[in-house]
Design an enzyme around this catalytic site. Structure first.
Site, short mmCIF file in Angstrom:
data_model
loop_
_atom_site.label_atom_id
_atom_site.label_comp_id
_atom_site.label_asym_id
_atom_site.label_seq_id
_atom_site.Cartn_x
_atom_site.Cartn_y
_atom_site.Cartn_z
CG HIS A 124 -2.27 -0.95 0.94
ND1 HIS A 124 -2.89 -1.45 2.09
CD2 HIS A 124 -2.61 -1.64 -0.14
CE1 HIS A 124 -3.80 -2.15 1.56
NE2 HIS A 124 -3.68 -2.50 0.18
CD GLU A 171 -2.93 -8.77 7.52
OE1 GLU A 171 -2.43 -7.83 7.39
OE2 GLU A 171 -3.17 -9.53 8.68
CG ASN A 176 2.29 -0.12 8.73
OD1 ASN A 176 3.22 0.70 9.05
ND2 ASN A 176 2.06 -0.39 7.15
#
Ligand code: SF4
Length: 314
Positions: A47, A132, A230
């Site tokens: 990403h 995910e 993240n």
């Protein structure tokens, strides 16, 4: 701040690329070098908009779904992993597949299969719609329930409260996830889960490094793309510590006004952001006034993943 006064740029370490991201990018790069383009990649390989644009220039073609891929093509699965249904479709269509799923995501898939096989309901802690999560959910869709928040942990229903396991997305906030697991454990005392949480070393380390710089910083800049889970967690963590924090794609996104009355700028980058973007951010900050650069290192990363076996045939 007077003109001669130097501003401190405080770099978090570790920051930027993790081993899973480096491996995924290398798989596409090696395929492009060996075969030339086009190499089709299902979803963004990682990403990050800069990574995707660079690979596109070299012949990678990013698609959302396999029905956009021509017959006989070579397909790479992204670092975020795919569901068994996607694997089956690729096999049915006869694609040559190279799997860039991060081994730490594959580990969570294996846990999902194991927990479901023993008859548990699997409570999957993560964010709906993330690739995910789509992949992990696909391992045992009828037995898996997504839990996205502490509030949902309080209300989630399962068929048998004595047969419940949990798993987590790899890129979650460590503290918030611990809170969710605590609530689940209170409600389901026999809850079983991965020995250590599934949140990966790279997410954990980047969060710890963020904490190490945030309290000293007046402003925190987090380099990465908005669809990077993240990376977004790092911005939230900084804001949760009452710091002004911005997610920036690159140095061009810096607004000089952000730096007014700022003596210390904390800088970090999510696991999918190339290190050179951080360097460009530091260079851009130096053009906005004198700086001294310091680093807070909370961990050294030595993790490396081997290439998939299929790469040996190249
Ligand atoms: Fe793997 Fe973690 Fe990197 Fe994701 S952030 S690619 S799970 S190491």
């Amino acid at each position: 701040m007077s003109e001669v006064q130097s501003r401190t740029v405080l770099l978090a370490a570790p920051r930027a690329f993790c081993a899973g991201v480096e491996r995924a990018i290398e798989i596409v790069e090696r395929l492009l070098a060996a075969r030339g383009g086009p190499i089709h990649v299902r979803k963004q390989i990682v990403h990050n908009a800069h990574v995707v644009a660079e690979l596109e220039k070299r012949g990678a073609v990013f698609v959302d779904e396999l029905d956009e891929v021509p017959a006989g093509a070579t397909v790479v699965f992204s670092a975020h992993g795919v569901s068994p249904a996607v694997r089956a479709e690729a096999a049915r269509r006869g694609f040559e597949v190279f799997d860039a799923t991060c081994p730490l995501v594959s580990k969570v898939h294996a846990e999902a299969r194991r927990y479901a096989d023993r008859g548990d309901t699997v409570l999957l802690i993560g964010h709906a719609g993330h690739e995910e999560i789509d992949g992990t959910l696909g391992e045992a869709p009828r037995q898996t329930v997504l839990v996205q928040s502490v509030a949902e942990a309080h209300t989630v229903e399962v068929p048998d409260p004595d047969r419940v396991s949990y798993l987590t997305q790899t890129t979650l906030a460590v503290d918030e996830t611990a809170e969710i697991v605590d609530v689940l454990r209170q409600r389901f005392p026999t809850l079983r889960g991965p020995g250590s949480a599934d949140i990966c070393y790279a997410s954990t380390n980047r969060q710890a490094a963020l904490r190490a710089i945030a309290d000293e910083s007046d402003l925190v800049l987090v380099v990465g793309s908005t669809n990077s889970s993240n990376t977004r967690r790092l911005v939230e963590l900084a804001r949760g510590r009452d710091r002004a924090a911005y997610l920036i794609e690159d140095a061009d996104a810096i607004r000089p006004g952000w730096l007014d009355a700022v003596a210390v700028v904390g800088v970090t980058a999510g696991a999918s952001a190339p290190p050179y973007l951080v360097k460009e951010v530091v260079d851009a900050l130096s053009e906005l006034g004198p700086i001294t650069v310091a680093e807070r290192e909370v961990a050294q990363e030595t993790v490396e993943f081997t290439m998939p076996g299929a790469m040996r045939s190249l």
